[in-house]
Design a protein around this motif. Structure first.
Motif, PDB file in Angstrom:
ATOM      1  N   TYR A   1       0.850  -1.186   0.000  1.00  0.00           N
ATOM      2  CA  TYR A   1       0.000   0.000   0.000  1.00  0.00           C
ATOM      3  C   TYR A   1       0.890   1.241   0.000  1.00  0.00           C
ATOM      4  O   TYR A   1       1.813   1.345   0.808  1.00  0.00           O
ATOM      5  CB  TYR A   1      -0.898   0.034   1.227  1.00  0.00           C
ATOM      6  CG  TYR A   1      -2.096  -0.888   1.157  1.00  0.00           C
ATOM      7  CD1 TYR A   1      -3.386  -0.387   1.286  1.00  0.00           C
ATOM      8  CD2 TYR A   1      -1.960  -2.260   0.967  1.00  0.00           C
ATOM      9  CE1 TYR A   1      -4.495  -1.222   1.227  1.00  0.00           C
ATOM     10  CE2 TYR A   1      -3.045  -3.104   0.899  1.00  0.00           C
ATOM     11  CZ  TYR A   1      -4.323  -2.580   1.040  1.00  0.00           C
ATOM     12  OH  TYR A   1      -5.410  -3.409   0.971  1.00  0.00           O
ATOM     13  N   ILE A   2       0.617   2.175  -0.904  1.00  0.00           N
ATOM     14  CA  ILE A   2       1.320   3.456  -0.918  1.00  0.00           C
ATOM     15  C   ILE A   2       0.401   4.487  -0.275  1.00  0.00           C
ATOM     16  O   ILE A   2      -0.733   4.678  -0.729  1.00  0.00           O
ATOM     17  CB  ILE A   2       1.670   3.900  -2.351  1.00  0.00           C
ATOM     18  CG1 ILE A   2       2.391   2.781  -3.110  1.00  0.00           C
ATOM     19  CG2 ILE A   2       2.515   5.167  -2.329  1.00  0.00           C
ATOM     20  CD1 ILE A   2       2.629   3.109  -4.570  1.00  0.00           C
ATOM     21  N   LYS A   3       0.888   5.141   0.767  1.00  0.00           N
ATOM     22  CA  LYS A   3       0.042   6.080   1.502  1.00  0.00           C
ATOM     23  C   LYS A   3       0.810   7.360   1.800  1.00  0.00           C
ATOM     24  O   LYS A   3       2.037   7.391   1.750  1.00  0.00           O
ATOM     25  CB  LYS A   3      -0.425   5.458   2.831  1.00  0.00           C
ATOM     26  CG  LYS A   3      -1.178   4.145   2.682  1.00  0.00           C
ATOM     27  CD  LYS A   3      -1.573   3.598   4.033  1.00  0.00           C
ATOM     28  CE  LYS A   3      -2.280   2.266   3.934  1.00  0.00           C
ATOM     29  NZ  LYS A   3      -2.650   1.736   5.272  1.00  0.00           N
ATOM     30  N   ARG A   4       0.072   8.365   2.139  1.00  0.00           N
ATOM     31  CA  ARG A   4       0.676   9.638   2.531  1.00  0.00           C
ATOM     32  C   ARG A   4       0.557   9.801   4.034  1.00  0.00           C
ATOM     33  O   ARG A   4      -0.477   9.473   4.628  1.00  0.00           O
ATOM     34  CB  ARG A   4      -0.034  10.804   1.832  1.00  0.00           C
ATOM     35  CG  ARG A   4       0.678  12.140   1.998  1.00  0.00           C
ATOM     36  CD  ARG A   4      -0.018  13.219   1.173  1.00  0.00           C
ATOM     37  NE  ARG A   4      -0.022  12.900  -0.239  1.00  0.00           N
ATOM     38  CZ  ARG A   4       1.017  13.094  -1.045  1.00  0.00           C
ATOM     39  NH1 ARG A   4       2.128  13.622  -0.566  1.00  0.00           N
ATOM     40  NH2 ARG A   4       0.944  12.785  -2.326  1.00  0.00           N
ATOM     41  N   LYS A   5       1.620  10.306   4.641  1.00  0.00           N
ATOM     42  CA  LYS A   5       1.594  10.532   6.075  1.00  0.00           C
ATOM     43  C   LYS A   5       0.529  11.577   6.399  1.00  0.00           C
ATOM     44  O   LYS A   5       0.386  12.576   5.696  1.00  0.00           O
ATOM     45  CB  LYS A   5       2.948  11.026   6.580  1.00  0.00           C
ATOM     46  CG  LYS A   5       4.050   9.992   6.491  1.00  0.00           C
ATOM     47  CD  LYS A   5       5.358  10.568   7.002  1.00  0.00           C
ATOM     48  CE  LYS A   5       6.500   9.585   6.870  1.00  0.00           C
ATOM     49  NZ  LYS A   5       7.781  10.170   7.300  1.00  0.00           N
TER      50      LYS A   5
END
Length: 468
Positions: A320-324
């Protein structure tokens, strides 16, 4: 000269009739050459041109003289021009980036602003064959792959074009002299404190004198040959992206099966995923790609941080690619909303990012509703509800009797079985009747409150996600 540039434009499909081309005009020899060539070709190409100049305020009076020169030359030629001043040193300090990166960011933001407001659809920059050779050598010395050796692209992002990439610096200088154009000269281009200047002033001349007098064109020919190989690999990686990568509003998913693919295309696909998610092409290096590949081999729940406030998480083998996100101030966020059974009909409550609508259907026949209508629309036997309807966050120890089962099951185990990430679990609302879990919204509903042929009063619950 005109014929050579015209052929290059057509061979690379850089310009079409009707295009509105904005020329990045610094006032230096290359950009002045570009401006004059496109001015001469605009009738044959059937295009409209204008110029844009960003004053970086880096060179004292010279910066203002550059701006004045651009203004005068555009007025003399009778073309529209746009000027903007930005203190790049201040911008660099504020955003903690190098002056070079700051200048590039501000410059292209300025160009994009003009495109949107004035209806231009192409940005023409004055990169030439020498710039291409310098870029290739620069990237080789820093360490690069095939895409890096391809160098500067003639056409990028469907809007940025390099019409004089086919011209060498000597050709440009001869053209400038023959037209008596007298462009501005940036003295910093001759200072050896910059690596790129060292390549321009020392390395390329040395290679030309001692190894290959046609080194600039040799490197450019190599770039053209490698471009074809690179385009083939790019196509393969795009096919992989479409097959294994799923885009959502807040995150991307890279399916675990992709890691069985050949590394040459896998690396490109991963780079495409993280750059597309972050909307940045300049923050990621090969070490970050290897970091993702290594993460895929670890157990679920492991996390690796990437630049640009991005992180990747292994969730049951998928990445999963996520943003902080900043920690929420939970003081004013309700964790539970209660509704009396008597007030349920035609009532709507707001909980976190959802609107939850309740309505009661009387004297209902089971076969007149679609019980599988949607994951966000469910029906319950209203007569089994005694008093309180509540929507809340999940709690430790929560259980539900899943539809079609006899015994209860912990919500935690359901989330694990359905491979729902820990972050996502805390965002899913829980619908309860008299403190018993009736519906893990969007996930699983309860056997205890299911509609049957004997049900007389039916509670319909419709969940809608807020739009921002």
């Amino acid at each position: 000269m005109y014929t050579k540039v015209l052929s290059y434009i057509r061979d690379n499909n850089l310009i079409k009739p009707g295009d509105k081309v904005l020329i990045a005009l610094s006032g230096g020899p290359d950009s002045v050459c570009l401006l004059n060539i496109l001015f001469q070709l605009k009738e044959e190409l059937e295009i409209e041109i204008a110029a844009a100049h960003l004053n970086h305020l880096l060179r004292g009076d010279d910066s203002y003289k550059d701006e004045e020169y651009v203004t005068n030359i555009c007025r003399e030629m009778g073309i529209r021009y746009f000027i903007k001043r930005v203190d790049i040193n201040e911008y660099s300090k504020e955003y903690k980036v190098s002056s070079e990166m700051a200048g590039r960011s501000v410059r292209y933001d300025f160009f994009d602003e003009i495109l949107k407001k004035e209806g231009f659809n192409k940005i023409a920059t004055a990169h030439n064959a020498n710039d291409q050779a310098e870029t290739i050598l620069f990237r080789i010395m820093r360490g690069t792959g095939l895409e890096g050796i391809v160098g500067i692209k003639a056409f990028r992002d469907e809007k940025i074009i390099r019409p004089i990439l086919c011209l060498g610096r000597e050709e440009i200088e001869k053209y400038i002299e023959s037209k008596n154009l007298k462009p501005r000269i940036d003295k910093t281009n001759f200072e050896r404190i910059y690596n790129r200047n060292k390549i321009r002033l020392d390395i390329l001349p040395y290679m030309k004198a001692n190894f290959n007098e046609d080194i600039v064109q040799t490197l450019n020919r190599m770039s053209v040959l490698l471009k074809k190989d690179n385009e083939f690999l790019e196509k393969l990686s795009l096919d992989l992206y479409n097959k294994y990568c799923v885009e959502y509003d807040d995150y991307f998913i890279i399916k675990r099966e992709i890691f069985r693919e050949e590394e040459a295309v896998l690396n490109r696909t991963l780079r495409h995923a993280i750059t597309k998610y972050s909307k940045s092409n300049y923050d990621f290096e090969m070490k970050h790609i290897y970091m993702i590949i290594d993460l895929a081999k670890k157990e679920s729940g492991k996390v690796s941080e990437l630049p640009n406030q991005i992180y990747v998480e292994n969730i049951y083998g998928d990445i999963y690619i996520k943003r902080k996100k900043e920690k929420l101030n939970t003081i004013n966020i309700k964790e539970e909303i209660n509704l009396n059974k008597n007030n349920a009909h035609n009532n709507t409550i707001e909980f976190r990012n959802y609107y939850i609508k309740f309505s009661v259907m009387n004297n209902h026949k089971e076969n007149s509703i679609n019980l599988n209508e949607s994951n966000l629309i469910k029906y319950f036997d209203f007569d089994k509800v005694n008093g309180i309807i509540s929507v809340r966050n999940r709690k430790n120890g929560d259980k539900i009797v899943p539809l079609g089962m006899n015994g209860s099951k912990k919500l935690k185990d359901i989330f694990i079985d359905m491979k729902i990430s820990k972050d996502e679990r805390d965002t899913i609302p829980i619908l309860c009747f008299d403190e018993r879990v009736a519906w893990i919204i969007g996930v699983r509903n309860s056997e205890e409150y299911k509609v049957t042929a004997q049900s007389k009063n039916i509670l319909k619950v419709v969940v809608e996600r807020k739009e921002y």
